[in-house]
Scaffold this motif. Structure first.
Motif, PDB file in Angstrom:
ATOM      1  N   GLU A  16      -5.445  -6.631  -2.169  1.00  0.00           N
ATOM      2  CA  GLU A  16      -4.960  -5.256  -2.228  1.00  0.00           C
ATOM      3  C   GLU A  16      -5.137  -4.627  -0.849  1.00  0.00           C
ATOM      4  N   VAL A  17      -4.078  -4.017  -0.351  1.00  0.00           N
ATOM      5  CA  VAL A  17      -4.132  -3.405   0.974  1.00  0.00           C
ATOM      6  C   VAL A  17      -3.494  -2.026   0.942  1.00  0.00           C
ATOM      7  N   GLU A  18      -3.950  -1.173   1.834  1.00  0.00           N
ATOM      8  CA  GLU A  18      -3.261   0.095   2.068  1.00  0.00           C
ATOM      9  C   GLU A  18      -2.019  -0.213   2.901  1.00  0.00           C
ATOM     10  N   GLY A  19      -1.049   0.641   2.851  1.00  0.00           N
ATOM     11  CA  GLY A  19       0.181   0.433   3.606  1.00  0.00           C
ATOM     12  C   GLY A  19      -0.036   0.305   5.104  1.00  0.00           C
ATOM     13  N   ARG A  20      -1.095   0.912   5.611  1.00  0.00           N
ATOM     14  CA  ARG A  20      -1.366   0.898   7.052  1.00  0.00           C
ATOM     15  C   ARG A  20      -2.269  -0.260   7.496  1.00  0.00           C
ATOM     16  N   THR A  21      -2.676  -1.124   6.568  1.00  0.00           N
ATOM     17  CA  THR A  21      -3.575  -2.231   6.900  1.00  0.00           C
ATOM     18  C   THR A  21      -2.849  -3.253   7.769  1.00  0.00           C
ATOM     19  N   LEU A  22      -3.423  -3.542   8.904  1.00  0.00           N
ATOM     20  CA  LEU A  22      -2.857  -4.544   9.806  1.00  0.00           C
ATOM     21  C   LEU A  22      -3.191  -5.948   9.314  1.00  0.00           C
ATOM     22  N   LEU A  23      -2.357  -6.905   9.663  1.00  0.00           N
ATOM     23  CA  LEU A  23      -2.605  -8.295   9.288  1.00  0.00           C
ATOM     24  C   LEU A  23      -3.957  -8.763   9.814  1.00  0.00           C
ATOM     25  N   VAL A  24      -4.296  -8.389  11.039  1.00  0.00           N
ATOM     26  CA  VAL A  24      -5.584  -8.811  11.601  1.00  0.00           C
ATOM     27  C   VAL A  24      -6.740  -8.265  10.769  1.00  0.00           C
ATOM     28  N   GLN A  25      -6.629  -7.053  10.270  1.00  0.00           N
ATOM     29  CA  GLN A  25      -7.678  -6.477   9.426  1.00  0.00           C
ATOM     30  C   GLN A  25      -7.789  -7.244   8.106  1.00  0.00           C
ATOM     31  N   PHE A  26      -6.653  -7.544   7.511  1.00  0.00           N
ATOM     32  CA  PHE A  26      -6.642  -8.283   6.245  1.00  0.00           C
ATOM     33  C   PHE A  26      -7.295  -9.648   6.425  1.00  0.00           C
ATOM     34  N   LEU A  27      -6.933 -10.355   7.493  1.00  0.00           N
ATOM     35  CA  LEU A  27      -7.501 -11.677   7.744  1.00  0.00           C
ATOM     36  C   LEU A  27      -9.011 -11.605   7.935  1.00  0.00           C
TER      37      LEU A  27
END
Length: 161
Positions: A16-27
């Motif tokens: 689950e991510v916020e719309g503003r979550t960057l791929l680097v943050q998710f990883l």
């Protein structure tokens, strides 16, 4: 919050991510794949380079939601099947293409993309391709040597710049 599903290093993952979550943050934050570094947050340094569907992408410039359904490879996915370093990683070690190591994951990912597109690049082609990756320690000389070595070329004549 939005649900995203992608394949990361050969494994399907969801989160689950916020719309503003960057791929680097998710990883880094959701998947604990901390080999992808955050150096500048402005796409200047290249420390966050990953492969998205086989192409080198700065993960700080892509939203996690944009990776929906895509194939992502991080530095953690670059090792050989037996867990040993791949040819590029080994060349970086053998030719001292790293010092502090902060830029190294992005450099290895960029080098891998370059060699996939151009298996025998010249020294100038390597230097041009790495233009978007910043290293504060090495002066790039040994990084270029490592990439030449990984491509199976001679490294003795590399010019220091």
């Amino acid at each position: 919050m939005t649900s995203v599903t992608m394949t990361v290093n050969g494994k399907q993952v969801s989160g689950e991510v916020e719309g503003r979550t960057l791929l680097v943050q998710f990883l880094r934050e959701s998947l604990s794949l901390t080999g992808t570094h955050v150096g500048c947050d402005t796409s200047q340094c290249g420390a966050c380079v990953v492969h998205v569907d086989g192409l080198a992408v700065k993960a700080c410039t892509m939203l996690a939601g944009e990776a929906e359904g895509r194939e992502i490879t991080t530095i953690e996915g670059m090792e050989n099947a037996d867990g040993s370093m791949n040819v590029i990683q080994q060349a970086f070690q053998d030719h001292h293409g790293l010092q502090c190591g902060f830029c190294t994951p992005g450099m290895v990912m960029s080098a891998s993309a370059l060699l996939a597109d151009n298996p025998k690049p010249s020294e100038s082609e390597i230097r041009e391709y790495l233009d978007g990756n910043i290293c504060r320690c090495t002066g790039y000389h040994n990084i270029v040597k490592a990439i030449l070595a990984a491509s199976g070329q001679q490294v003795s004549a590399v010019a220091a710049e």
